[in-house]
Design an enzyme around this catalytic site. Structure first.
Site, mmCIF file in Angstrom:
data_model
loop_
_atom_site.group_PDB
_atom_site.id
_atom_site.type_symbol
_atom_site.label_atom_id
_atom_site.label_comp_id
_atom_site.label_asym_id
_atom_site.label_seq_id
_atom_site.Cartn_x
_atom_site.Cartn_y
_atom_site.Cartn_z
ATOM 1 C CG ASP A 202 -1.982 0.966 1.255
ATOM 2 O OD1 ASP A 202 -2.890 0.817 0.422
ATOM 3 O OD2 ASP A 202 -1.955 1.899 2.090
ATOM 4 C CD GLU A 266 -2.127 2.444 -3.652
ATOM 5 O OE1 GLU A 266 -3.244 2.840 -4.007
ATOM 6 O OE2 GLU A 266 -1.758 2.455 -2.465
ATOM 7 C CG HIS A 327 -9.619 -1.185 -3.026
ATOM 8 N ND1 HIS A 327 -8.448 -1.471 -3.685
ATOM 9 C CD2 HIS A 327 -9.270 -0.553 -1.894
ATOM 10 C CE1 HIS A 327 -7.434 -1.040 -2.966
ATOM 11 N NE2 HIS A 327 -7.897 -0.479 -1.872
ATOM 12 C CG ASP A 328 -8.232 2.811 -3.637
ATOM 13 O OD1 ASP A 328 -9.001 2.618 -2.675
ATOM 14 O OD2 ASP A 328 -7.013 2.571 -3.594
#
Ligand code: NOJ
Length: 538
Positions: A202, A266, A327-328
């Site tokens: 992340d 990410e 999911h973003d």
């Protein structure tokens, strides 16, 4: 690139958002046993690697991206035995499982933060980023949270502010402290020892901040809406020192055999910066996420330019990857419409490099409108005026398995954590499995062709001139194997194309409509609106 390829180069990555995949406990939230139950489905669509969004204990202030214990399972999702069973079942099916590692910040309920905030002289004080108030008592500098408002919260007990680039319940760890680095490397070893196949890390590009905590310059082009865009993030994003941290993380993965376990990072950055995350000696991320299919306007020439820029920039030992949804981000079928969603998936599954697919995109799930009283996502709650734009609940709704109440996600009568799409009775896995020309069968045709054909999973890429602005065409070649021509119509007009620069004859292998087949003359190829073709060159 050598002749031998690692699993993370040739297979498809499928992201599961565990809260929304399959609820077996009957509490409206998905769980690990649900994923186990659906593992054969995932295998059946031709996916090899599953990435799970966070499954750790968490107060869920950011739906699991606020971790309270890195080495345990959230009881909401199950327990460690459930996890072990899932990992074993995945491996038994020759699938890989990668976890989401969230090293930049913890939950404020993590024991490290509880200790750190307890007093200024606690030995773990320096594990987080604390600073004195500005002379007027306000935050130490002008940094803002991605989710809205300042990136600092005052802790009354000790009179200092702590840093959080997301919600206040996500304090940021201090990676200038070697003890923090070691602690996170040990977390990685804990899961790697269990046999997990790697991590999606992340916000890896945010892990280092300016030690002098200088103000960031104000963005002169800011439109006054999303506070995250107010500043130019030169002191919180993409600091050169972050690469040392990432190299240490990669070294831990390599302890388990070079190339055996994967690190996906990410990173939202332009290519000239993004590519630095492979590492100067290819010693950082195996796959720095490439989000440019999401960030680029849906236009054939714009997408072609992105692909060409990336292909030209990559060194021979840097393996490409492409992401179409997560999911973003709003769902691809909503962003480009259902017809173009087929074109987009054909692109994703035929470009050179590892594709990452978001759960439900294989059945063209759409964003679900969330009534204001059901909004749960922190950025949407913090900046309600732009909730439609930045809220992420719409793309996180329950998987649509069948036409039963709750779409087969939760038992009938259970209130699901987010609403199920209204169209679930028509648009679901069971229904699409029996319709020969469904999105699901289209996705499977592509994924299996990709797996079978070396040119498609590891061959070279070359743009082919299509002569039409809204048509993007390219070929994939691997020496000694069949070559393919991919032709994608991004527009709603029909075209007759001369693609003879790629060859004269071909056979359709997959068509977006699933009904077209047979041989073709490439010097006079008819393409209907929104049509994509994968053609075997003969
Ligand atoms: C990126 C994740 O993908 C997102 O969902 C999360 O809110 C932030 N990082 C903070 O962890």
């Amino acid at each position: 690139m050598s002749d031998t390829y690692h699993w993370w180069q040739t297979g498809i990555v499928y992201q599961i958002y565990p809260r929304s995949f399959q609820d077996t406990a009957g509490n409206g939230v998905g769980d690990l046993n649900g994923i186990l139950e659906r593992l054969d489905y995932v295998k059946s669509i031709g996916v090899e690697t599953i990435w799970l969004s966070p499954i750790y204990p968490s107060p869920m202030a950011d739906f699991g991206y606020d971790v309270a214990d890195y080495c345990a399972i959230n009881p909401l999702f199950g327990n460690m035995e459930d996890f072990d069973r899932l990992l074993e079942a995945a491996h038994a099916r020759e699938m890989k499982l990668i976890l989401d590692l969230v090293p930049n910040h913890t939950s404020d309920e993590h024991a490290w933060f509880t200790a750190s905030r307890s007093s200024r002289d606690n030995p773990q004080r320096d594990w987080y980023i604390w600073a004195d108030p500005a002379p007027d008592g306000g935050p130490p500098n002008n940094w803002v949270s991605f989710f809205g408002g300042p990136a600092w919260t005052l802790d009354e007990l000790t009179g200092q502010y702590y840093l959080h680039q997301f919600v206040a319940k996500q304090p940021e760890l201090n990676y200038r402290n070697p003890a923090v680095r070691q602690a996170m490397l040990d977390v990685m070893r804990f899961w790697l020892d269990k046999g997990v196949d790697g991590f999606r890390v992340d916000v890896i590009w945010l892990m280092m901040k300016d030690p002098a905590l200088r103000d960031e310059p104000v963005n002169p082009d800011w439109d006054g809406r999303n506070t995250q865009e107010k500043l130019i993030h030169i002191y919180t994003n993409n600091l050169p020192e972050v690469h040392d941290v990432i190299r240490d993380m990669r070294a831990v993965l390599d302890e388990y055999g070079p190339g055996e376990r994967v690190m996906v990072g990410e990173i939202y950055m332009p290519y000239d910066q993004l590519l630095n995350y492979y590492g100067a000696d290819n010693d950082e991320c195996h796959l720095p996420f490439n989000f440019w299919l999401i960030l680029t306007a849906w236009d054939a020439q714009a997408v072609r330019a992105q692909v060409e820029e990336y292909e030209a920039a990559l060194a021979s030992d840097q393996w490409p990857n492409w992401v179409l949804g997560n999911h973003d981000q709003h769902r691809i079928a909503t962003r480009v419409g259902p017809a173009q969603a087929r074109v987009a998936n054909m692109l994703l599954l035929t470009l050179r490099g590892t594709p990452t697919c978001y759960y439900g995109d294989e059945i063209a799930m759409q964003d679900v409108a969330i009534p204001p009283e059901f909004i749960q996502d922190p950025p949407a709650l913090l900046q309600p005026e732009i909730a439609d734009e930045i809220g992420r609940d719409p793309e996180r709704t329950p998987m649509q398995w069948n036409a039963a109440p709750n779409a087969g996600f939760s038992p009938p009568g259970v209130q699901t954590w987010l609403p199920v799409a209204h169209d679930y009775a028509q648009n679901n896995v069971a229904e699409q499995e029996i319709q020969a020309d469904s999105m699901l069968n289209f996705f499977k045709a592509l994924s299996f062709l990709r797996a079978d054909e070396p040119a498609l999973h590891r061959g070279s890429y070359a743009t082919v001139s299509s002569g039409a602005d809204q048509v993007f065409a390219y070929r994939r070649d691997a020496a000694g194997h069949a070559s393919f021509l991919i032709v994608l119509n991004f527009g709603d007009a029909a075209h007759t194309l001369d693609l003879s620069s790629a060859g004269h004859r071909g056979v359709i292998e997959v068509a977006t409509g699933m009904q077209r087949s047979g041989e073709l003359d490439l010097d006079k190829l008819d393409l209907v609106a929104d049509e994509g073709l994968v053609i075997r060159l003969t």
